[in-house]
Motif scaffolding. Structure first.
Motif, short mmCIF file in Angstrom:
data_model
loop_
_atom_site.label_atom_id
_atom_site.label_comp_id
_atom_site.label_asym_id
_atom_site.label_seq_id
_atom_site.Cartn_x
_atom_site.Cartn_y
_atom_site.Cartn_z
N ASP A 143 17.37 68.04 61.26
CA ASP A 143 16.50 68.43 62.36
C ASP A 143 15.15 67.72 62.19
O ASP A 143 14.97 66.91 61.27
CB ASP A 143 16.33 69.95 62.43
CG ASP A 143 15.76 70.54 61.14
OD1 ASP A 143 15.10 69.81 60.36
OD2 ASP A 143 15.97 71.75 60.92
N ALA A 144 14.21 68.02 63.05
CA ALA A 144 12.92 67.33 63.03
C ALA A 144 12.19 67.58 61.71
O ALA A 144 11.51 66.68 61.18
CB ALA A 144 12.07 67.78 64.21
N ALA A 145 12.33 68.78 61.16
CA ALA A 145 11.66 69.09 59.89
C ALA A 145 12.23 68.24 58.76
O ALA A 145 11.48 67.79 57.87
CB ALA A 145 11.80 70.57 59.57
N ASP A 146 13.55 68.00 58.77
CA ASP A 146 14.16 67.15 57.75
C ASP A 146 13.66 65.71 57.86
O ASP A 146 13.39 65.05 56.85
CB ASP A 146 15.68 67.17 57.90
CG ASP A 146 16.29 68.53 57.62
OD1 ASP A 146 15.74 69.25 56.76
OD2 ASP A 146 17.29 68.86 58.29
N GLU A 147 13.52 65.24 59.08
CA GLU A 147 12.99 63.88 59.28
C GLU A 147 11.58 63.77 58.72
O GLU A 147 11.25 62.79 58.05
CB GLU A 147 12.99 63.53 60.78
CG GLU A 147 14.37 63.41 61.42
CD GLU A 147 15.06 62.10 61.09
OE1 GLU A 147 14.45 61.26 60.39
OE2 GLU A 147 16.21 61.92 61.54
N ARG A 148 10.75 64.77 59.00
CA ARG A 148 9.38 64.73 58.49
C ARG A 148 9.36 64.79 56.97
O ARG A 148 8.55 64.13 56.32
CB ARG A 148 8.57 65.90 59.08
CG ARG A 148 8.25 65.76 60.56
CD ARG A 148 7.19 66.76 61.01
NE ARG A 148 7.64 68.14 60.84
CZ ARG A 148 8.30 68.83 61.78
NH1 ARG A 148 8.59 68.25 62.94
NH2 ARG A 148 8.66 70.08 61.55
N ALA A 149 10.26 65.60 56.39
CA ALA A 149 10.32 65.70 54.94
C ALA A 149 10.70 64.36 54.31
O ALA A 149 10.13 63.96 53.29
CB ALA A 149 11.30 66.79 54.53
N MET A 150 11.67 63.67 54.90
CA MET A 150 12.07 62.37 54.35
C MET A 150 10.97 61.34 54.53
O MET A 150 10.72 60.52 53.63
CB MET A 150 13.37 61.89 55.01
CG MET A 150 13.87 60.56 54.44
SD MET A 150 14.21 60.61 52.65
CE MET A 150 15.81 61.41 52.63
N ASP A 151 10.29 61.36 55.66
CA ASP A 151 9.16 60.44 55.85
C ASP A 151 8.11 60.65 54.77
O ASP A 151 7.57 59.69 54.20
CB ASP A 151 8.52 60.66 57.24
CG ASP A 151 9.38 60.12 58.37
OD1 ASP A 151 10.38 59.43 58.10
OD2 ASP A 151 9.05 60.42 59.54
N ALA A 152 7.80 61.91 54.49
CA ALA A 152 6.81 62.21 53.45
C ALA A 152 7.29 61.74 52.09
O ALA A 152 6.50 61.22 51.28
CB ALA A 152 6.52 63.71 53.43
N ALA A 153 8.59 61.91 51.82
CA ALA A 153 9.14 61.48 50.53
C ALA A 153 9.03 59.97 50.38
O ALA A 153 8.65 59.45 49.31
CB ALA A 153 10.59 61.93 50.41
N VAL A 154 9.36 59.24 51.43
CA VAL A 154 9.30 57.77 51.35
C VAL A 154 7.85 57.31 51.19
O VAL A 154 7.58 56.35 50.46
CB VAL A 154 9.98 57.14 52.59
CG1 VAL A 154 9.72 55.64 52.64
CG2 VAL A 154 11.47 57.42 52.56
N ARG A 155 6.91 57.98 51.87
CA ARG A 155 5.51 57.64 51.67
C ARG A 155 5.12 57.81 50.20
O ARG A 155 4.37 57.01 49.64
CB ARG A 155 4.61 58.50 52.55
CG ARG A 155 4.60 58.11 54.02
CD ARG A 155 3.47 58.79 54.78
NE ARG A 155 3.56 58.52 56.20
CZ ARG A 155 4.17 59.31 57.07
NH1 ARG A 155 4.72 60.46 56.65
NH2 ARG A 155 4.23 59.01 58.35
N PHE A 156 5.64 58.87 49.58
CA PHE A 156 5.38 59.08 48.15
C PHE A 156 5.95 57.93 47.33
O PHE A 156 5.30 57.43 46.40
CB PHE A 156 5.98 60.41 47.69
CG PHE A 156 6.06 60.54 46.20
CD1 PHE A 156 4.94 60.85 45.45
CD2 PHE A 156 7.26 60.32 45.53
CE1 PHE A 156 5.01 60.95 44.07
CE2 PHE A 156 7.35 60.42 44.16
CZ PHE A 156 6.23 60.73 43.41
N ALA A 157 7.19 57.51 47.62
CA ALA A 157 7.82 56.42 46.88
C ALA A 157 6.99 55.14 46.99
O ALA A 157 6.80 54.42 46.01
CB ALA A 157 9.24 56.18 47.39
#
Length: 368
Positions: A31-45
């Motif tokens: 869902d949209a929350a999962d997309e935002r969570a992955m975006d945040a994770a990739v920004r961290f990487a």
């Protein structure tokens, strides 16, 4: 991307996934929350790599279930099964390939480009590697009686992604082909009726993949299955000598090569590679628990400088840091290794530019 410094520091591709990223990947529907969570994770990487001091970064391949199985996002015709030998998930081709909507890898690239402040790299699996890993003589027989036919059909969906990545402005597209590099091993070569023909075919497919693109730098990643070594599987030995004719036919600008593994620190072969190749030296051991110091990395580069001009050398680990998509590797350990790699690059630049270098709080003059 602005011009890179001497001895640019980079990664090969994958980074180990934190637990919450693995849980996201395992979800069948986002869902949209999962997309935002992955975006945040990739920004961290990306931030982790930039903070370590790298000059070229990836997204860690965190959006992919598998660096090979990602082809199933680009074309229909695959089934997800269980490998009976080890119980791991296995993507296998069971139907003729049919295109899906293009853009899965390109969307990775677009986000990476928006998040990074330095150079960017995206990775793709080589067609012949897909043939070796995803084609099965029984399960694939009705769709593709011959492996080579499947390999040829993998080229076009990958080219569609490259065309999109090129428009996005990614600096480097790296084609991962550990299959080609295994032809350094005498045991592997004995398993083929004509190993040189098989290696030639792998090169032909890479050249077909990159043909006609002029707005992106292409690299080929060569390794001897470092992830398999981490899992305790066979170590593939041998120098690069047996595949030098094939490597020198690659229509790419850059080779990303192992240099810490036994047989890979092969100076004689390095000296026989085409002089227009940039050489990404694997000067950081990706084995979990193996500590790396900047001074050790510098010493490895110094060996290569006996045969290769400094302007051709870039620094990178031997392989990706995640030996398998679910591998549990300490990400802080990876950060420290990348920081040591970047520090080694600064030491090397200072030596070759005759500059003053600050290392671990101390200032010293590095001789030219």
């Amino acid at each position: 991307m602005s011009e890179l410094p001497l001895f640019p520091a980079s990664v090969v591709g994958s980074l180990p996934r934190p637990q919450h990223v693995r849980e996201l990947i395992d979800k069948t529907r986002w869902d949209a929350a999962d997309e935002r969570a992955m975006d945040a994770a990739v920004r961290f990487a990306v931030s982790m790599q930039e903070t370590a001091g790298l000059d070229v970064v990836t997204d860690g391949e965190w959006r992919r279930r598998s660096y090979i199985g990602v082809i199933a996002e680009l074309a229909h015709g695959f089934s997800l099964e269980v490998n009976l030998a080890d119980g791991r998930p296995w993507t296998v081709v069971t139907d003729r390939l049919a295109p899906t909507e293009a853009g899965f890898i390109a969307r990775e690239a677009e986000f990476l480009k928006s998040a990074a402040r330095v150079g960017t790299k995206n990775t793709l699996p080589a067609p012949a590697l897909l043939g070796e890993r995803l084609w099965h003589p029984v399960r694939s027989r009705s769709a593709y009686p011959r492996r080579d036919e499947f390999v040829r059909d993998c080229v076009e969906p990958l080219r569609r992604e490259i065309a999109l990545i090129e428009r996005i402005g990614i600096d480097i597209v790296q084609i991962d082909d550990p299959h080609l590099c295994l032809f350094v091993d005498p045991d592997v070569r004995r398993g083929y009726d004509d190993p040189d023909r098989a290696a030639d075919f792998a090169v032909d497919m890479i050249n077909a993949l990159v043909e006609g693109f002029g707005g992106v730098k292409f690299a080929v990643h060569l390794c001897r299955r470092a992830g398999a070594r981490v899992r305790g599987e066979k170590h593939h030995a041998g120098t690069y000598g047996p595949i030098l004719p094939q490597l020198n036919r690659l229509n790419v600008q850059h080779l990303t090569m192992e240099f810490t593994a036994a047989g890979a620190d092969d100076l004689e072969s390095l000296g026989r590679l085409r002089e227009d190749f940039e050489l990404g030296l694997g000067v950081v051991d990706v084995t979990p628990g193996m500590k790396e110091e900047a001074s050790t990395i510098v010493a490895r580069v110094d060996r290569a400088l006996q045969r290769v001009d400094a302007k051709r050398i870039t620094l990178n680990p031997d392989c990706g840091f995640a030996p398998g998509s679910a591998a549990r590797v300490d990400i802080d350990e990876v950060y420290l290794k990348l920081r040591a790699e970047a520090e080694a690059a600064r030491l090397l630049r200072a030596r070759h530019d005759g500059l003053e270098v600050r290392h671990e709080g101390l200032v010293s003059q590095v001789a030219v």
